[in-house]
Design a protein around this motif. Structure first.
Motif, mmCIF file in Angstrom:
data_model
loop_
_atom_site.group_PDB
_atom_site.id
_atom_site.type_symbol
_atom_site.label_atom_id
_atom_site.label_comp_id
_atom_site.label_asym_id
_atom_site.label_seq_id
_atom_site.Cartn_x
_atom_site.Cartn_y
_atom_site.Cartn_z
ATOM 1 N N GLU A 2 0.834 -1.201 0.000
ATOM 2 C CA GLU A 2 0.000 0.000 0.000
ATOM 3 C C GLU A 2 0.868 1.249 0.000
ATOM 4 O OE1 GLU A 2 -2.627 -0.204 3.289
ATOM 5 O OE2 GLU A 2 -3.762 -1.906 2.524
ATOM 6 N N LYS A 3 0.320 2.331 -0.513
ATOM 7 C CA LYS A 3 1.104 3.559 -0.673
ATOM 8 C C LYS A 3 1.371 4.282 0.640
ATOM 9 C CE LYS A 3 -3.104 6.133 -1.898
ATOM 10 N NZ LYS A 3 -3.783 6.845 -3.004
ATOM 11 N N ASN A 4 0.663 3.928 1.714
ATOM 12 C CA ASN A 4 0.840 4.628 2.988
ATOM 13 C C ASN A 4 1.859 3.988 3.907
ATOM 14 O OD1 ASN A 4 -0.942 6.788 2.578
ATOM 15 N ND2 ASN A 4 -2.715 5.524 3.138
ATOM 16 N N LYS A 42 4.741 17.658 4.934
ATOM 17 C CA LYS A 42 4.474 17.786 3.504
ATOM 18 C C LYS A 42 4.030 16.452 2.906
ATOM 19 C CE LYS A 42 7.561 21.665 2.484
ATOM 20 N NZ LYS A 42 8.809 22.087 1.774
ATOM 21 N N ALA A 43 4.549 15.376 3.473
ATOM 22 C CA ALA A 43 4.212 14.031 2.983
ATOM 23 C C ALA A 43 2.940 13.490 3.617
ATOM 24 C CB ALA A 43 5.367 13.075 3.248
ATOM 25 N N HIS A 44 2.303 14.283 4.499
ATOM 26 C CA HIS A 44 1.084 13.841 5.184
ATOM 27 C C HIS A 44 1.292 12.475 5.829
ATOM 28 C CE1 HIS A 44 -1.564 16.635 2.473
ATOM 29 N NE2 HIS A 44 -0.774 17.300 3.318
ATOM 30 N N THR A 45 2.309 12.411 6.665
ATOM 31 C CA THR A 45 2.699 11.146 7.288
ATOM 32 C C THR A 45 1.697 10.732 8.358
ATOM 33 O OG1 THR A 45 5.007 11.725 6.930
ATOM 34 C CG2 THR A 45 4.556 9.961 8.510
ATOM 35 N N PRO A 46 1.178 9.510 8.312
ATOM 36 C CA PRO A 46 0.265 9.036 9.370
ATOM 37 C C PRO A 46 1.027 8.839 10.682
ATOM 38 C CG PRO A 46 0.103 7.682 7.377
ATOM 39 C CD PRO A 46 1.322 8.529 7.234
ATOM 40 N N CYS A 47 0.349 9.074 11.765
ATOM 41 C CA CYS A 47 0.961 8.917 13.080
ATOM 42 C C CYS A 47 1.462 7.486 13.303
ATOM 43 C CB CYS A 47 -0.061 9.302 14.158
ATOM 44 S SG CYS A 47 0.543 9.129 15.850
ATOM 45 N N ARG A 48 0.694 6.517 12.823
ATOM 46 C CA ARG A 48 1.091 5.114 13.037
ATOM 47 C C ARG A 48 2.445 4.807 12.409
ATOM 48 N NH1 ARG A 48 -2.889 4.695 9.099
ATOM 49 N NH2 ARG A 48 -2.133 3.891 7.086
ATOM 50 N N ASN A 49 2.765 5.462 11.268
ATOM 51 C CA ASN A 49 4.071 5.255 10.636
ATOM 52 C C ASN A 49 5.195 5.681 11.566
ATOM 53 O OD1 ASN A 49 2.565 4.575 8.398
ATOM 54 N ND2 ASN A 49 3.810 5.746 6.951
ATOM 55 N N LEU A 50 4.987 6.821 12.238
ATOM 56 C CA LEU A 50 6.000 7.332 13.144
ATOM 57 C C LEU A 50 6.175 6.408 14.338
ATOM 58 C CD1 LEU A 50 7.880 9.740 13.243
ATOM 59 C CD2 LEU A 50 6.145 10.999 14.522
ATOM 60 N N SER A 93 9.788 7.328 8.413
ATOM 61 C CA SER A 93 8.354 7.104 8.654
ATOM 62 C C SER A 93 7.492 7.686 7.531
ATOM 63 C CB SER A 93 7.939 7.733 9.984
ATOM 64 O OG SER A 93 8.040 9.147 9.924
ATOM 65 N N ILE A 94 8.104 8.450 6.637
ATOM 66 C CA ILE A 94 7.354 9.077 5.553
ATOM 67 C C ILE A 94 6.719 7.994 4.663
ATOM 68 C CG2 ILE A 94 7.569 10.525 3.488
ATOM 69 C CD1 ILE A 94 9.898 11.934 4.895
ATOM 70 N N PRO A 95 5.463 8.149 4.283
ATOM 71 C CA PRO A 95 4.820 7.148 3.405
ATOM 72 C C PRO A 95 5.491 7.120 2.037
ATOM 73 C CG PRO A 95 3.396 9.062 3.677
ATOM 74 C CD PRO A 95 4.519 9.238 4.642
ATOM 75 N N ILE A 96 5.600 5.931 1.481
ATOM 76 C CA ILE A 96 6.302 5.768 0.207
ATOM 77 C C ILE A 96 5.597 6.490 -0.928
ATOM 78 C CG2 ILE A 96 7.399 3.590 0.837
ATOM 79 C CD1 ILE A 96 5.195 2.113 -0.630
ATOM 80 N N GLN A 97 4.324 6.818 -0.740
ATOM 81 C CA GLN A 97 3.584 7.547 -1.763
ATOM 82 C C GLN A 97 4.294 8.845 -2.163
ATOM 83 O OE1 GLN A 97 -0.273 8.852 -0.475
ATOM 84 N NE2 GLN A 97 -0.944 9.453 -2.515
ATOM 85 N N PHE A 98 4.985 9.462 -1.180
ATOM 86 C CA PHE A 98 5.619 10.751 -1.420
ATOM 87 C C PHE A 98 6.804 10.634 -2.377
ATOM 88 C CE2 PHE A 98 8.177 14.509 -0.234
ATOM 89 C CZ PHE A 98 7.205 15.483 -0.374
ATOM 90 N N PHE A 99 7.434 9.470 -2.418
ATOM 91 C CA PHE A 99 8.634 9.298 -3.243
ATOM 92 C C PHE A 99 8.430 8.338 -4.416
ATOM 93 C CE2 PHE A 99 10.280 10.559 0.919
ATOM 94 C CZ PHE A 99 11.106 11.616 0.558
ATOM 95 N N MET A 100 7.256 7.700 -4.498
ATOM 96 C CA MET A 100 7.055 6.690 -5.541
ATOM 97 C C MET A 100 6.903 7.344 -6.918
ATOM 98 S SD MET A 100 3.061 5.530 -5.088
ATOM 99 C CE MET A 100 1.700 6.536 -5.695
ATOM 100 N N THR A 101 7.164 6.540 -7.944
ATOM 101 C CA THR A 101 6.904 6.951 -9.325
ATOM 102 C C THR A 101 5.489 6.537 -9.693
ATOM 103 O OG1 THR A 101 9.223 6.685 -9.946
ATOM 104 C CG2 THR A 101 7.607 6.667 -11.725
#
Length: 547
Positions: free
Chosen positions: A82-84, A135-143, A245-253
């Protein structure tokens, strides 16, 4: 596709081609226990459709090309993510599974993007923005997961949308000067620092070294909507980990993703892959869902499709892509053609009226019981190819085989053949193109290529109607095929005669010289000629060789 072996007849298949493919696949599967699958290289005509329906047999699936496809090679079944999920989780998955590219999919398994090891490295080495977390709208759970922490106050579903990340290393008086609303503050066990951050409306405080958090601080955080995460890491390590912790969506192609499908041919994608620097490419199934990943290395081990040819042995009559397939066997009753193989193959060729007769003999030789459905298909093929024993190609072996098979299938040969030919010759609603390709084959003699089509009917009147529509269509077909000459046989089953249509430079002269017609004849008509294989093709071949 696994280890399937395809049994396939010629293009523009007739009843013998289809029924023999079904019966021989059945025989081989019983003899070996392996998966032999009948296929067809063209559309099924009306006669064959009638036969299949009569014996409740399924039509073989259409296989227009036997070149190696993506579905024929080993595809790496890398699971989509998943992208998050966090960069750290993506990195851990890559290391565990020894992959350098991760596909990113939605809840319905549609491809949304890709992320590579290079993308993750870039996110860690090239990002110096202390607001990247928000900026990446990181979810708290990721952190929480990345810091291996404990969420004391707040929800894991909350996202950081505003503020920066900072370390509260100064005393509380100085902290008031640089902590802003919604900031993420990394700090230690000092009560005063924790209190100051909450009072300055920080969005989250990260308490390091596993330090305890007082009930007072917890209560104040709840009242101020401030998240509290407790982590066992020290402030330095926590600061290093936080970007992970940043979601991969921010860096994905997610733009212009190059993908292939399971149906794509290896020959077609090799050049495309060579022009790209990517190491891995996603594969989608026929419904557009993500299936797996391939690399250039996968192509090196590509295995060719394994096939068995029935009722033909000429390349011009074979399915497309034959040169890229592995031919295992050829079962046929025609003249030896131009087909070449890389390796020795099992080749059974007998001067009989029908390929189905050969396959019947092979059932007998191996003492394999023939079920009624298979018997009906084989019998119908013999009746069709021999025109109910009227064709000069018919032998006593064909008759005996058909009669034995009729007993097993529970049919009367004359009665069934009448209904079969009637179904096949019902061409009222068919276009000239459909009629022309119902039974059309190409042949090569030296450097000359010519085509011969044939239609058989119980009614001479019906053949006359067919002729009216075929004569103008012949010119179009001639140009489409690029052959030197084109012929078409209108064969009457009842009176065993054939009328010839022709197209192309020298075609008329070829008929006159071959069959001794008068050059002034307007209609080229031969009695007692019904077999293209035995009466027409050999004569044309001999005439071409002499010329």
């Amino acid at each position: 596709m696994g280890n399937q072996i395809f049994v396939i007849g010629h293009v523009n298949p007739d009843t013998d081609s289809i029924c023999s493919a079904i019966a021989y696949a059945n025989l081989k599967s019983k003899l070996t226990g392996e998966d032999y699958v009948p296929k067809r290289a063209g559309h099924i005509n009306s006669e064959t459709k009638f036969v299949l329906e009569a014996f409740k047999a399924s039509a073989p699936a259409y296989l227009p090309d036997v070149r190696t496809q993506v579905k024929d090679i080993e595809v790496r079944r890398t699971k989509g993510v998943e992208k998050n999920i966090s960069l750290k989780e993506a990195w851990s998955y890559m290391r565990k599974n020894n992959v350098v590219t991760l596909p990113i999919v939605d809840t319905e398994n549609h491809l949304e993007g890709l992320i590579t090891v290079g993308d993750i490295t870039k996110s860690y080495m090239d990002v110096y923005d202390n607001r990247i977390l928000t900026k990446a709208h990181t979810p708290c759970r990721n952190l929480v997961e990345t810091l291996e922490g404990e969420l004391l106050v707040g929800s894991g579903e909350e996202m950081f949308r505003e503020g920066k990340v900072l370390i509260a290393a100064a005393n509380p008086d100085l902290m008031e000067n640089y902590i802003e609303k919604d900031d993420v503050v990394i700090l230690g066990n000092r009560y005063e620092s924790q209190l100051c951050a909450i009072e300055m409306n920080a969005g989250c405080i990260i308490v390091c070294d596993g330090a305890s958090v007082s009930k007072t601080i917890t209560r104040m955080a709840q009242n101020n909507n401030c998240i509290i995460i407790k982590t066992p890491y020290d402030t330095f390590t926590a600061a290093r980990l936080i970007n992970q912790s940043i979601p991969i969506q921010f860096f994905m192609t997610d733009k212009d993703i190059l993908f292939f499908t399971k149906e794509d041919y290896i020959e077609d994608i090799k050049g495309i892959m060579a022009q790209k620097r990517h190491r891995d490419f996603p594969i989608l199934d026929k419904d557009g869902h993500y299936f797996g990943m391939i690399s250039r290395r996968n192509l090196l081990g590509a295995k060719r499709k394994q096939i068995i040819l029935v009722d033909h042995n000429e390349k011009s009559q074979a399915v497309d892509g034959l040169e890229d397939a592995e031919i295992l066997e050829i079962i046929d009753h025609h003249r030896l053609g131009s087909l070449e193989t890389i390796n020795p193959v099992f080749f059974r060729n007998q001067p009989l009226g029908c390929t189905a007769t050969i396959i019947y003999q092979m059932y007998q030789e191996h003492q394999i019981e023939i079920e009624p459905k298979i018997a009906g298909l084989l019998c119908a093929a013999i009746l069709s190819d021999t025109l109910v024993y009227r064709s000069p190609t018919c032998t006593e072996a064909d008759k005996q085989a058909a009669q034995a098979l009729a007993l097993i299938a529970g049919i009367q040969t004359e009665e069934f053949a009448g209904r079969m030919f009637a179904a096949g010759s019902d061409l009222t609603n068919k276009s000239p193109e459909e009629i022309f390709y119902q039974d059309f084959k190409k042949f090569t003699a030296g450097e000359v290529t010519f085509g011969v089509g044939q239609i058989s009917s119980m009614s001479r009147e019906e053949l006359d109607k067919i002729k009216e529509s075929l004569v103008p269509y012949m010119q179009k077909a001639y140009h489409e095929h690029g052959v030197e000459m084109l012929f078409f046989m209108l064969t009457s089953i009842m009176d065993s005669s054939t009328e010839f249509l022709y197209q192309g430079a020298g075609a008329k002269e070829m008929l006159i010289n071959t069959f001794h017609f008068d050059k002034n004849d307007k209609v080229f008509y031969l009695e007692n000629v019904v077999s293209r294989k035995k009466q027409v093709i050999p004569a044309l071949m001999l005439a071409l060789q002499e010329n």
